[in-house]
Write an enzyme that holds these catalytic residues in place. Structure first.
Site, PDB file in Angstrom:
ATOM      1  N   ASP A 201      -7.624   1.561   2.040  1.00  0.00           N
ATOM      2  CA  ASP A 201      -7.313   2.514   3.116  1.00  0.00           C
ATOM      3  C   ASP A 201      -8.159   3.782   3.092  1.00  0.00           C
ATOM      4  OD1 ASP A 201      -5.859   3.378   5.327  1.00  0.00           O
ATOM      5  OD2 ASP A 201      -4.408   4.457   4.106  1.00  0.00           O
TER       6      ASP A 201
ATOM      7  N   HIS B 200       0.858  -1.189   0.000  1.00  0.00           N
ATOM      8  CA  HIS B 200       0.000   0.000   0.000  1.00  0.00           C
ATOM      9  C   HIS B 200       0.891   1.234   0.000  1.00  0.00           C
ATOM     10  CE1 HIS B 200      -3.435   2.527   0.706  1.00  0.00           C
ATOM     11  NE2 HIS B 200      -2.769   3.128   1.683  1.00  0.00           N
TER      12      HIS B 200
HETATM   13 ZN   LIG Z   1      -3.150   4.933   2.664  1.00  0.00          ZN
END
Ligand SMILES: [Zn+2]
Length: 1013
Positions: A374, A262
């Site tokens: 996220d 990520h």
């Molecule tokens: Zn992030």
């Protein structure tokens, strides 16, 4: 039998830590090291390779904040190592307890080809396997000394977040720079023991399997000669063969692992550093794919692919090859992993258009999953956008971060405001940085809420944000858990393979209706106001530029600026990344964003001016035309057209009140601004209805202390409301007179700040405009503007993409109470049967709505408060300091349609252009105000077709006729990528040169209109 379990477990830990792991590299010799530090920003690879080096030794400090150093290591493989595997160990000064967020390197060969990344938990470079002995080793490392912003004591204010304030103190010390023998047998033993030790810790103590594993581990430890680990590792491994070969039970949970990193497109580092973070990680991952035949890796964010294509073509070539082999999997189909709360309808759509088109053009790959692990909450408008982009699945992990309520499902159908349902998965592993620890795998299996009806979950596996992605250790551990008794099974699988299996095994998943609200990070709707305003301004200007450039192209043959608009859109989309638009990045990022938005505004204004002038004709004509970009007529100018300005109806007046303050009147509204400069009354003349709750005053600025427990720029904690200061002291209250408006100006000062507000009634407009200018110099405070309204309602509407959603005004349940700060786009609307009121905003997303019952008359006061400014000190210690301007309006007597109309109007000012034309007819007209044009543009395929996107904005059914001001040959319903699409359930029919539309509530339709002849 005596219970010696803890004794064996403690023994395993000590022997692993102190004897076995150190024996992975049994022999080493030091490398010679030289360094050159680039004087400023990063330099091209060739320049870094060629620069002269000066010697540096292990233990020496290097690396000013945000600096780039080129480090060269040289050495010779000892003859005695012939036949052994040799690796270079390069420790730039990493803290292995933090997998990312610190210094990093990318290793190059002398010819400039990249080898792999160097990260805290990935410090090795394979030199020879097997070595001949005598090999000369020469490697270069482009080392970035990015400072640690988020430390062991997190959220402390720091000046390190901008190179302008970060200073030049070296941040790191070279730690280990060696050539070393890599003993693979010992390394495999470490993995065996880690997998079994971690599995053991998760197994029930009263089950036989736990004890089987314990005894096997004990035998392995007995087999090791602690003075000769390398010589006895194979014997130790053979003691573990049987327990590692025992297969998983048939009911075992099934985990689809996918290699993943990520990488935030900007956050605690600037955009330019993300380009290099992506290059390092993808170099690492393409190398790992070559070493590990079962491994698969996925990467989202088309922007990140585009960056390495432009800046690191040699890494990109490796990515292209691995994508073609089907092992490097583009995921998500969005330009970036954006915020979804705040982007406008069109911007959210374009995230998918540009992301999916990039993957189609570059790789011939179309994704069907939205990949947003996220992102800080998901709007009710998103399902329809996903579906209209040709996708059908959503993955996110973030809702597991909610503070209060546990989401009831991991796999479910998510239904948006229009009824579109998207098959959605929340990985029960509860992390997007899975590292294949036994505790994570067991947590996924235990945590999975859909047991009994479903068996599959997904685990994004690897370190992000400069951690370098998946490690060879994670791959090795996954291999042992492929089919292991007591564990969930782990297979490397592509996201699409996972979703296909998950969907097939779960024909009737539960349904969640409405937004996926994240009960955390609520202040990201307010922090860094200028970034948010830049985004909103850019979205509005892009609407205008596409509309007027398309109109000028069809009417005058002017060139349509395809490349320029494409580039500007991609820049705006990039800045909607989930740490930029939310305001959670370092000062550097927001400083640059502000400058970028200003440059985009200048460019877009020039495009709009040019197109409007082309349409208006020669300025010598002397006629003033008003251009209306909004989707509804105003000032007698049709939507999407231009006409001479109509005259405002009705007179305005300001009357001084004997008791102080002023009465503002325009024939539609009577507004009392009292001696404190507060709005004591707003009466709709036609109905006599008062808007302001008795005993209260509106447009009340309120100041709260705001020091959350964590995540300063992200979070506002509920206790902020316990303390409040009403800003009622007035410095000056002045009436402003103009022929077509009635206005007063209110000046106040508080703390170290000042605020000037102008309240204006305009002729013919049933709306009180409020312009606010704040010179903000507070610390850890939250500024709200409160509107206590005399409306009795249990719910209110807030605009989102392609419609609005309802939230409660009460706190009946913990789910309701948790939404104490929420997002709107351009309006909040509340009503009682027959009468409503809207608050509209140009650029404020955060708000709260509360209710109270009055002692005096038993009536209900519903208070809407806009969230204007915050002043957190992490990660930007000077967040939001300085001058800000806001525009809001109160619209009494508003139905939803009025709220929609005023929401568009507040962001799309009329533009006046002098020319020779009498008018500019709109390219398209709609005869029903509930059908709202979201975009008018030329088709991206450059066919010259017109693309018109329309949605039903009222939440009801709407029929209407779309007519064109030019001969129409055909109208084809399309998806967002402008491909023919029959997915719309509404009706689109061409009749007599017009398009008949019948849309269901909030339905959006994209039409490709071709001109006749
Ligand atoms: Zn992030």
């Amino acid at each position: 039998m005596h219970d010696d379990r803890t004794l064996v477990e403690s023994r395993l830990k000590r022997v692993l830590d102190e004897r076995i792991r150190p024996a992975v590299y049994p022999e080493s010799v030091p490398l010679e090291v030289g360094i050159w530090t680039a004087p400023g920003e990063p330099v091209p690879v060739a320049e870094g390779l060629a620069a002269p080096r000066t010697p540096i030794a292990v233990g020496d400090a290097w690396g000013a904040p945000w600096g780039t150093s080129w480090i060269t290591v040289t050495g010779t493989v000892p003859q005695a190592w012939a036949g052994r595997t040799v690796e270079a160990l390069i420790d730039l000064g990493f803290d292995a307890n933090m997998p990312g967020f610190q210094c990093e390197g990318l290793v190059y060969r002398p010819d400039g080809t990249p080898v792999k990344g160097l990260n805290p938990q990935n410090q090795w470079v394979r030199v020879a396997a097997p070595a001949a002995g005598g090999e000369q080793v020469l490697l270069h490392v482009e080392a970035a000394s990015n400072p640690v912003i988020l430390d062991y004591h997190p959220f402390l204010p720091t000046e390190l977040g901008d190179k302008d304030t970060a200073g030049d103190q070296p941040q790191y010390k070279l730690t280990r720079m060696d050539l070393a023998v890599f003993d693979e047998t010992v390394w495999q033993l470490v993995i065996d023991l880690e997998v079994l030790g971690e599995l053991m810790a998760e197994l029930p103590v009263d089950g036989a399997r736990r004890w089987d594993v314990l005894r096997a581990v004990e035998r392995a430890l007995d087999a090791i000669d602690l003075q000769d680990v390398n010589g006895t590792a194979a014997a130790a491994r053979s003691e573990l063969t049987d327990v590692l070969a025992a297969p998983a039970v048939p009911s075992a949970h099934r985990i689809s692992a996918i290699g993943h990193a990520h990488i935030d497109s900007a956050w605690l580092w600037p955009l330019r550093e993300t380009v290099r973070k992506v290059a390092r990680t993808t170099a690492n991952m393409t190398a790992l794919l070559e070493d590990e035949p079962d491994f698969l890796y996925t990467m989202s964010q088309a922007q990140q692919f585009a960056w390495i294509k432009e800046h690191r073509p040699e890494v990109y070539a490796r990515v292209q090859k691995a994508v073609a082999e089907g092992r490097f999997v583009p995921a998500g189909g969005m330009w970036v992993e954006s915020d979804t709360n705040m982007p406008s309808s069109e911007a959210m759509a374009r995230q998918f258009v540009h992301g999916k088109r990039f993957f189609l053009d570059e790789f011939g790959v179309e994704n069907h999953e939205a990949w947003l692990p996220d992102t800080f909450g998901f709007t009710g408008g998103l399902p329809q956008i996903i579906r209209n982009a040709g996708s059908k699945w959503l993955l996110t992990q973030k809702i597991s971060w909610s503070q209060i309520n546990k989401f009831p499902h991991h796999t479910f159908l998510w239904e948006g405001i229009d009824g579109t349902r998207i098959f959605t998965h929340f990985p029960p592993v509860d992390t997007y940085n899975c590292s294949m620890k036994g505790s994570e795998i067991a947590h996924a299996a235990k945590n999975f809420k859909d047991k009994g009806v479903a068996r599959h979950s997904l685990a994004p596996t690897g370190w992000g944000d400069g951690g370098g992605g998946t490690t060879r250790e994670m791959v090795a551990k996954a291999g042992r858990m492929k089919d292991l008794e007591g564990s969930a099974t782990v297979r490397w699988e592509k996201p699409a393979e996972f979703f296909a299996k998950a969907e097939a095994e779960y024909p009737n998943p539960p349904v969640w209706v409405g937004e996926l609200y994240l009960e955390l990070h609520r202040a990201t709707l307010t922090s860094q106001a200028k970034t948010k305003q830049g985004n909103r301004r850019s979205e509005n200007l892009l609407r205008e530029a596409e509309l007027w450039c398309a109109t000028a192209s069809l009417r005058t043959g002017a060139d349509y600026p395809y490349e320029q608009l494409d580039r500007i859109w991609k820049t705006v989309l990039l800045h909607q990344f989930h740490d930029i638009l939310p305001g959670s990045s370092i000062a550097w990022v927001h400083r640059e964003a502000e400058a970028t938005y200003a440059a985009l505004a200048a460019e877009l204004d020039a495009l709009i001016d040019g197109a409007q002038q082309a349409l208006a004709g020669d300025t010598a004509g002397g006629r003033e035309l008003v251009f209306n970009s909004a989707p509804h007529p105003r000032s007698a100018v049709p939507a999407g057209g231009a006409a001479p300005a109509g005259s405002g109806a009705g007179a305005c007046e300001v009357v001084e009140r004997p008791e102080g303050g002023f009465l503002l009147r325009n024939g539609l509204l009577d507004v009392v601004v009292d001696a404190d400069g507060l709005v004591a009354s707003v009466v709709e003349v036609a109905s006599g209805r008062e808007s302001v709750a008795p005993g209260t005053r509106a447009n009340l600025l309120q100041l709260h202390p705001d020091f959350p427990n964590m995540w300063d720029a992200w979070d506002v904690d509920q206790f902020y409301r316990n303390t409040v200061t009403d800003l009622t002291a007035v410095d000056a209250l002045t009436a402003l007179s103009a022929p077509d408006q009635a206005a007063v100006r209110v000046a106040r000062s508080f703390g170290s700040s000042t605020v000037v507000q102008t309240l204006t009634l305009r002729a013919g407009e049933q709306r009180l405009d409020i312009d606010t200018e704040v010179d903000w110099h507070e610390t850890e405070k939250f500024l709200k503007a409160a509107f206590p309204l005399d409306v009795h309602t249990e719910r209110y509407a807030a605009e989102t993409q392609f419609g609005h959603l309802y939230r409660p005004t009460h706190t009946n349940t913990s789910w309701d109470a948790a939404k104490f700060e929420a997002c709107n786009h351009r309006f909040v609307h509340l009503d009682e049967p027959g009468w409503g009121v809207a608050l509209v905003t140009a650029s404020t997303y955060g708000h709260d709505v509360t209710r109270a019952v009055r002692d005096t008359d038993g009536g209900t006061t519903t208070t809407v408060r806009f969230s204007l400014l915050r002043a957190p000190r992490f990660p930007d210690p000077k967040t939001d300091q300085g001058l800000h301007r806001f525009r809001h309006a109160l619209v009494p007597g508003a139905a939803i349609g009025d709220a929609v109309r005023e929401g568009y109007r507040i962001g799309l000012p009329e533009r006046r252009v002098t020319g020779s034309a009498e008018q500019v007819a709109p390219l398209v007209r709609l005869d029903n105000d509930a059908l709202v044009v979201s975009a008018v543009k030329l088709a991206d395929d450059r066919s010259g077709d017109l693309i018109v996107r329309v949605y039903e904005a009222g939440g009801g059914r709407a029929r209407g006729l779309l007519t064109t001001s030019y001969p129409l040959a055909g109208a084809v319903p399309c998806d967002l990528l402008e491909r023919p699409w029959d997915g719309t359930r509404g009706e689109v029919a061409v009749e007599d040169g017009a398009v008949r539309l019948a849309l269901r509530p909030f339905e959006l339709v994209t039409l490709r209109l071709s001109a006749a002849g």
